[in-house]
Design a protein around this motif. Sequence first.
Motif, mmCIF file in Angstrom:
data_model
loop_
_atom_site.group_PDB
_atom_site.id
_atom_site.type_symbol
_atom_site.label_atom_id
_atom_site.label_comp_id
_atom_site.label_asym_id
_atom_site.label_seq_id
_atom_site.Cartn_x
_atom_site.Cartn_y
_atom_site.Cartn_z
ATOM 1 N N ASP A 1 15.843 -48.208 48.615
ATOM 2 C CA ASP A 1 16.191 -47.878 47.299
ATOM 3 C C ASP A 1 16.788 -46.089 48.342
ATOM 4 N N LYS A 2 17.576 -46.021 47.068
ATOM 5 C CA LYS A 2 18.251 -44.854 47.492
ATOM 6 C C LYS A 2 17.866 -43.585 47.969
ATOM 7 N N ASP A 3 16.307 -43.381 47.925
ATOM 8 C CA ASP A 3 16.189 -42.082 48.807
ATOM 9 C C ASP A 3 16.047 -42.498 50.071
ATOM 10 N N GLU A 4 15.330 -43.755 50.534
ATOM 11 C CA GLU A 4 15.306 -44.233 51.487
ATOM 12 C C GLU A 4 16.394 -44.700 51.966
ATOM 13 N N ARG A 5 17.592 -45.088 51.296
ATOM 14 C CA ARG A 5 18.944 -45.298 52.287
ATOM 15 C C ARG A 5 19.485 -43.780 52.460
ATOM 16 N N TYR A 6 19.144 -42.650 51.923
ATOM 17 C CA TYR A 6 19.241 -41.279 51.925
ATOM 18 C C TYR A 6 18.858 -40.484 53.406
ATOM 19 N N GLU A 7 17.608 -41.296 53.387
ATOM 20 C CA GLU A 7 16.990 -39.789 53.984
ATOM 21 C C GLU A 7 17.249 -40.606 55.470
ATOM 22 N N ALA A 8 17.328 -42.487 55.381
ATOM 23 C CA ALA A 8 18.271 -42.947 56.797
ATOM 24 C C ALA A 8 19.610 -42.722 57.550
ATOM 25 N N TYR A 9 19.815 -42.040 56.297
ATOM 26 C CA TYR A 9 21.533 -41.890 56.787
ATOM 27 C C TYR A 9 21.365 -40.328 57.419
ATOM 28 N N GLN A 10 21.189 -39.176 56.405
ATOM 29 C CA GLN A 10 20.599 -38.448 57.282
ATOM 30 C C GLN A 10 20.108 -38.108 58.737
ATOM 31 N N TYR A 11 19.143 -38.500 58.724
ATOM 32 C CA TYR A 11 18.352 -39.635 60.248
ATOM 33 C C TYR A 11 19.172 -39.626 61.573
ATOM 34 N N ILE A 12 20.495 -40.624 60.721
ATOM 35 C CA ILE A 12 21.319 -41.353 61.388
ATOM 36 C C ILE A 12 22.526 -40.406 62.381
ATOM 37 N N LEU A 13 22.964 -39.276 60.419
ATOM 38 C CA LEU A 13 23.429 -38.501 60.914
ATOM 39 C C LEU A 13 22.920 -37.322 62.269
ATOM 40 N N SER A 14 22.033 -37.092 61.931
ATOM 41 C CA SER A 14 20.896 -36.188 63.025
ATOM 42 C C SER A 14 21.453 -36.869 64.425
ATOM 43 N N GLU A 15 20.598 -37.681 64.941
ATOM 44 C CA GLU A 15 20.621 -38.393 65.840
ATOM 45 C C GLU A 15 21.700 -38.306 66.181
ATOM 46 N N THR A 16 23.302 -38.973 65.924
ATOM 47 C CA THR A 16 23.959 -38.853 66.422
ATOM 48 C C THR A 16 25.201 -37.590 66.299
ATOM 49 N N GLU A 17 24.428 -36.237 66.081
ATOM 50 C CA GLU A 17 24.963 -35.467 67.292
ATOM 51 C C GLU A 17 24.818 -35.139 67.999
ATOM 52 N N GLN A 18 24.367 -35.296 68.441
ATOM 53 C CA GLN A 18 24.386 -35.873 70.182
ATOM 54 C C GLN A 18 24.744 -37.288 70.940
ATOM 55 N N ARG A 19 24.512 -37.078 72.108
ATOM 56 C CA ARG A 19 24.955 -38.140 72.980
ATOM 57 C C ARG A 19 24.375 -39.292 73.280
ATOM 58 N N ASN B 1 30.781 -39.612 64.216
ATOM 59 C CA ASN B 1 30.207 -39.153 65.671
ATOM 60 C C ASN B 1 29.554 -39.605 66.225
ATOM 61 N N LEU B 2 29.825 -41.444 66.320
ATOM 62 C CA LEU B 2 29.248 -41.840 67.661
ATOM 63 C C LEU B 2 30.916 -41.840 68.410
ATOM 64 N N ALA B 3 31.425 -41.146 68.179
ATOM 65 C CA ALA B 3 32.968 -41.653 69.056
ATOM 66 C C ALA B 3 32.375 -40.458 70.389
ATOM 67 N N ILE B 4 31.504 -39.680 70.369
ATOM 68 C CA ILE B 4 30.901 -38.672 71.410
ATOM 69 C C ILE B 4 30.213 -39.174 72.114
ATOM 70 N N SER B 5 29.615 -40.335 71.494
ATOM 71 C CA SER B 5 28.789 -41.460 72.531
ATOM 72 C C SER B 5 29.735 -43.081 73.219
ATOM 73 N N ASP B 6 31.131 -43.088 73.538
ATOM 74 C CA ASP B 6 31.414 -43.746 73.700
ATOM 75 C C ASP B 6 32.596 -43.806 74.996
ATOM 76 N N PRO B 7 31.730 -44.153 75.794
ATOM 77 C CA PRO B 7 32.413 -43.515 77.685
ATOM 78 C C PRO B 7 33.824 -44.562 77.825
ATOM 79 N N GLU B 8 33.390 -46.254 76.896
ATOM 80 C CA GLU B 8 34.324 -46.841 76.946
ATOM 81 C C GLU B 8 36.098 -46.771 75.745
ATOM 82 N N MET B 9 35.864 -45.349 75.471
ATOM 83 C CA MET B 9 36.834 -45.113 74.766
ATOM 84 C C MET B 9 37.445 -45.993 73.546
ATOM 85 N N ARG B 10 36.472 -47.001 72.905
ATOM 86 C CA ARG B 10 36.836 -48.401 72.182
ATOM 87 C C ARG B 10 37.382 -46.962 70.830
ATOM 88 N N ILE B 11 37.359 -46.001 70.632
ATOM 89 C CA ILE B 11 37.137 -45.789 69.438
ATOM 90 C C ILE B 11 38.954 -45.324 69.297
#
Length: 181
Positions: free
Chosen positions: A16-34, A66-76
């Motif tokens: 639902d809207k709240d779950e999607r937003y919470e998940a979105y925030q979590y994923i962004l937070s997780e992908t702040e680092q490699r 965000n995932l570009a920092i976790s892309d050693p193959e440079m797919r980006i």
Amino acid sequence: MDDQVKLAFEKSKTGDKDERYEAYQYILSETEQRVEWAYEVWDQLIEDLTDKDNHQRSRAAQYLANLAISDPEMRIMNDFPKLWEVTKDKKFVTARHSLQSIWKVAIAGKPQKEMVMEYMVQRFENGTDEKNFTLIRNDIIQNMKNIYDFDNDEAVKQTAMELIDTVEDKKYQKKYMAIWK
């Protein structure tokens, strides 16, 4: 990829809207680092850049940036044009959220930074026929400031200053300069 991240990606699409937003925030937070699991979701995110749902397009663009920092193959480097297209989305809010996150690709490495800067400079110089081009320019200058704040590359600052100098409307020139104060 652990179960919590898997669940977040699921809820990011189906909750639902709240779950999607919470998940979105979590994923962004997780992908702040490699992260080790970038390629487990990479192809799906590339596909989601053209999803019929503009929220999915926006989230996919932000996650990939965000995932570009976790892309050693440079797919980006090959996938960036697809990501950049979302910054021109027919839904302006989607385009804007995507554009505002694009700077994160630049902090993944020198080739990525050069590519992102090239795309942004070209858009700043040639995008005056776009609707809301002053906001787009503002976001581009803010992206450059974010890149500069990350690595203090004077060339990035110099490029931003040169672009701001080309703006004829003094009101907007002043607004863009304020980002660098």
